[in-house]
Design an enzyme around this catalytic site. Sequence first.
Site, short mmCIF file in Angstrom:
data_model
loop_
_atom_site.label_atom_id
_atom_site.label_comp_id
_atom_site.label_asym_id
_atom_site.label_seq_id
_atom_site.Cartn_x
_atom_site.Cartn_y
_atom_site.Cartn_z
N LYS A 212 15.07 -20.25 4.38
CA LYS A 212 14.93 -20.64 5.79
C LYS A 212 13.50 -21.04 6.14
O LYS A 212 13.27 -21.69 7.16
CB LYS A 212 15.40 -19.50 6.68
N SER B 179 17.39 -13.88 10.76
CA SER B 179 17.79 -14.68 9.60
C SER B 179 19.20 -15.25 9.75
O SER B 179 20.02 -15.19 8.83
CB SER B 179 17.70 -13.84 8.32
N SER C 140 17.59 -15.85 1.78
CA SER C 140 17.18 -16.37 3.08
C SER C 140 15.71 -16.76 3.16
O SER C 140 15.27 -17.27 4.21
CB SER C 140 17.49 -15.34 4.18
N LYS D 22 8.97 -13.86 5.65
CA LYS D 22 10.43 -13.96 5.63
C LYS D 22 11.04 -13.19 4.47
O LYS D 22 10.54 -13.21 3.35
CB LYS D 22 10.84 -15.44 5.54
#
Length: 505
Positions: A70, A133, A67, A236
């Site tokens: 993203k 997420s 993720s 992130k």
Amino acid sequence: MYTSKSRRSMRVMGLVLLLAFLLSSVAIAAPAPEKPSVTAASAIVMDYDTGEVLYEKDADTMRVPASMTKVMTAYIIFEELEAGNLTLDTMVPISAANAQRSRDGSNYPASVPLPAGSSVSVDTLLKLILVPSASASCIVMAEYISGSEAAFVQRMNATAQRLGMTAEYKNSHGAHVHYLTARSQAILVREFIHRFPQILDYTSLTGVSFNGKWYPNTNKLLPGLDYAYSGVDGFKTGTISAAGYCLSATAVKNGHRIISVVMKSSNDRTRHTDSRALLDYGFAMVEYQSPYADVAYHWCREDVASLKDLGVELHASGDSFRPDEVITRAEFTAMLYTALERSNALPELPETASPEETTAPENTTLPEETPASEEITLPEETPVPEEPVQTEPLFYDIYGHWAQDYIQKAAQLDLITGTDGYFTPDRPITRQEMMVVLDRCLELPDENGLGFSDDDDIALWALEAAARTSAAGLFQGGNGNTLRPEATCSRAEAVTVLSRVIDML
């Protein structure tokens, strides 16, 4: 009464104390920070201000980012916001297919259910993408921006190539396998914060509420969470079986930002403890590499370091540069002269001001020319006095000053002038005075860079210099597009200006 033995003991003790004092006065170079012990397969620490890599471990191996993908999706959303194609209030429709994906935790993990047939704002979708997420929310935005996720992925790869990344994106969310490097993720995070600093308003959220449910941030380095690290405001996480546990993070200490990335950690705990160790090391290296203790986290650090490496006279006091003190006329003259000298950019001596030029003493009357046929006989006991050889006169108030030599040389090159034989070396220099000095020593194009709200404050004698130096980018306005021509400059501002001078030589 002291005995001889007690006196000897006191003398020995005195010598011991003296020796201890002398040893404590010796400057001992601090050892370099010990490299962090990182369990992740790949890791990197980057200085945000300079882009310098402070530590890396297998940072160029292509790995599954999960993720962390993203981040690129969010970056393109922000590009669309900047272009005016979206606003944060733009309502994005949720198709039945994407509503189904948002509930499919097996194929699209980190699921946050979206209501089919309704619309959700760009602002809310960004929060869902960056905080819990949400994978399906990425597809929603990808289709809205590019018409299809496949077209959006093409843009992701084109953007990565433009930014100098090594990446092979195949989806917008990272729930499925594709690859990039730890170095590339750090490059993207740095570019994101630089271009769109408002991203930190999202990545610093510890959680978000949506449809009556609270979703915590998966980055547990944030304040109040399990592995809180002081100064962290993003970035992130990423987790799927093929990726292991990934985390890109950023933190600020004393105004200085560090970026870290770990990829393929073994569990959630180690990706956070690895990241803490990397951030600790990054900040320690900033202090260690700093040319002076008081600029380690100062915005002028890079300029001070580059000028010191060049050999510019910075008039430091031991390990202190004093960046926020005002700079004096003497200090700026010494900095400027040595910066030009080290850059082989000193102007040529004016024809009328050669350093070998001699001048007659004041109030001395030279004799009229004597015809060659006449002989002058002087008494034998009277020696003929030798006339002293004098260089160009110094200013009256610089004799014995630490910057006397620099001021004298700069004056001979016509870089600086005084008033009525005085230079006032210890008086702070103003921005417009600095502009005039730089205009004298640089061949700047006759362009007008003015247009500040306080142009009227510029003295007439400094107006042309202010126009040219501003056009050259050597001086910039402050808040409200002001130039502050009469304000005194700090030492930090001076080194920044001189760094710009050197860059344009």
